[in-house]
Design an enzyme around this catalytic site. Structure first.
Site, short mmCIF file in Angstrom:
data_model
loop_
_atom_site.label_atom_id
_atom_site.label_comp_id
_atom_site.label_asym_id
_atom_site.label_seq_id
_atom_site.Cartn_x
_atom_site.Cartn_y
_atom_site.Cartn_z
N SER A 247 -56.52 -82.06 60.73
CA SER A 247 -57.77 -82.22 60.01
C SER A 247 -58.38 -80.86 59.71
CB SER A 247 -58.77 -83.03 60.86
OG SER A 247 -59.25 -82.22 61.92
N LYS A 248 -59.38 -80.89 58.86
CA LYS A 248 -60.06 -79.65 58.50
C LYS A 248 -60.67 -78.99 59.74
CE LYS A 248 -63.96 -78.11 55.69
NZ LYS A 248 -64.00 -76.86 56.42
#
Ligand code: GLU
Length: 512
Positions: A261-262
């Protein structure tokens, strides 16, 4: 007859292209090129609620930066256009009509509140063969009722009528046969009258068919939709020309625990987007590989190996080599850990093989950002600087730290080096050295070095202390490339000026 390989990368412009999406695009591209096929870029903008301005340009710019070339698309044109789904409404309307006419789809008028009520009343409610006759649709209402609702302009959706109790077989080139029972599928919405747009499922199948796509290569997250897609191909009578599926493994967090994920990028300090992204709604800026100083070739090489290998342990491969070696045989089904340190290593390796002139060009904006006008230096000078320090860098941006003293004289001197190397006799010795340097017939490093070393020896000076004190005046600390390479490049006058300044300003620190 063998069909020509045609693949498509079909992003939705709902935000910046994620690095996982880039890998999907890359595998499509490698596969297409390997088989002399075509690569289509289709913009899937049918979800008007999630449309983000700038996202489409971002996709184009990212692929162009990375060298993933598109044969057919919005910008490139092609015989199968338009390549943007919002411009294909007429086509979808026609195909929705075909399914309705064939009794394979039906019109449903249920309002959001009615659907909510149904969900509340029945645990695990699913809109399917077991429930559809209790809902408000063209199967449960009389033709007259349907007509009057339609005439009144009542918003409706078209749903796919899934026959229960059938085994649906998805053939995936990576995963083999995946069989599921149609009873677990719901009557998916294919079209919404409110915005006159199809949903992803319908648009995707119609477009893949009309664009003669032979291989659908996409992320694993789309595997659950594949049985529905198989049934849609069947409903249209296209089962025989259905594309092959390849569902690529997920990109995992660096520790392998869950999906990348970011937040992982923010936490561990690596970008998850190819280019910097300025979020139009929040104004937030996310870093990109390009702006972080990665070379596109290094990013490509790194991504190619996240889920695929060439069958041996070769690591450094150009795009052409990747193309010539790529096959799904050596793709893994298991998720690929996002080993971002490996990305840094690739970048280091690619920087070493990049011509110095080219790196010099990339260094110019970095110099500017640090207040140095690159035009004050020749291109040869900048290239030579790069040559001297590139072995120590992972990113173009690191060049500044390694090489700033080639552009600006030091203003401060590292205290720990002063303590170690600046002795009471140092100013007198360096003053003498200035005389030696001025008397040199040639200031070229190779000519100067033996003379200076001979002078140190003849006088019985401590070589390490003299050279390091000298370096301190030139660099500001005891690091950097070979000192005679530095002096040759900055020249006699600058060398002497820096030495004089050091002699004047450096104060010995108490030595314990
Ligand atoms: N528009 C979908 C996406 O954003 C495409 C999925 C597919 O390739 O079928 O990923």
């Amino acid at each position: 007859m063998e069909r020509k390989v045609r693949v498509r990368f079909a992003p939705s412009p709902t935000g910046p292209l994620h690095i996982g999406g880039v890998r999907t695009a890359l595998y499509n591209y490698l596969f297409a090129r390997r088989h002399g096929g075509d690569m289509i870029l289709r913009i899937e903008d049918t979800d008007s609620q999630r449309f983000v301005p700038g996202a489409e340009d971002y996709i184009n710019e990212s692929l162009a930066w990375l060298g993933i070339k598109i044969d057919e698309g919005v910008r490139e044109g092609g015989a199968y256009g338009p390549y943007k789904q919002s411009e294909r409404r007429d086509i979808y309307r026609e195909y929705v009509g075909k399914l309705l006419d064939a009794g394979k789809a039906y019109i449903a008028f249920d309002t959001p509140a009615e659907l909510e009520a149904a969900r509340a009343a029945t645990p695990n409610f699913q809109y399917d063969a077991s429930t559809r006759l209790n809902m408000r649709n063209s199967l449960s209402l009389s033709p007259e009722e349907v007509k009057s609702l339609m005439d009144a302009g009542t918003p409706y959706v078209v749903r796919f009528k899934i026959e229960p109790g059938r085994d649906v077989v998805v053939n995936d080139l990576l995963r083999g046969q995946v069989t599921i029972n149609s009873s677990i599928l719901d009557d998916k919405v294919l079209y919404k009258s409110a915005d006159d747009l199809p949903t992803y499922h319908l648009a995707n199948i119609v477009d893949d068919h009309l664009m003669e796509v032979t291989h659908v290569i996409r992320g694993e997250e789309w595997l659950p939709s594949a049985p529905l897609h198989v049934l849609l191909y069947e409903a249209f009578g296209w089962a025989d020309s259905r594309p092959d599926f390849v569902h690529l493994p997920l990109l995992l967090k660096p520790d392998g625990k869950g999906k990348l994920s970011k937040r992982d990028g923010d936490r561990l300090g690596f970008p998850v987007f190819p280019l910097e992204w300025h979020d139009p709604a929040s104004g937030n800026v996310s870093t990109g590989y390009r702006e972080s100083g990665y070379l596109p070739e290094a990013v490509i090489n790194f991504l190619a190996l996240l889920g695929w290998n060439p069958g041996d342990d070769t690591e450094i491969m150009s795009m052409d080599e990747l193309i010539s070696k790529f096959s799904f045989e050596h793709c893994s089904k298991a998720g690929a850990k996002f080993a971002y340190e490996k990305g840094r290593w690739f970048n280091h390796e690619y920087l070493q093989t990049t011509p110095d002139e080219e790196l010099g060009e990339l260094f110019r904006p970095v110099l500017e950002a640090h207040g140095v006008n690159p035009d004050d230096f020749s291109r040869e000078y900048i290239a030579r600087v790069v040559e001297l320090v590139k072995g120590r860098i992972n990113f173009v941006g690191d060049l500044w730290d390694q090489a700033k003293f080639f552009f600006v004289a030091p203003e401060t001197y590292a205290e720990k080096d002063i303590r170690k190397r600046w002795k009471p006799e140092t100013p007198a010795i360096l003053t003498e050295l200035i005389g030696v340097l001025r008397a040199l017939p040639s200031f070229k490093g190779a000519d100067a070095e033996p003379v200076v070393l001979g002078w140190v020896e003849a006088n019985g000076y401590h070589l390490g202390n003299v050279m390091n004190a000298w370096r301190l005046t030139l660099v500001g600390e005891c690091k950097g490339p070979h000192i005679f390479d530095i002096t040759e490049l900055i020249g006699l006058e600058e060398t002497v000026a820096r030495m004089e300044r050091g002699i004047e300003t450096i104060q010995p620190v108490d030595q314990q």
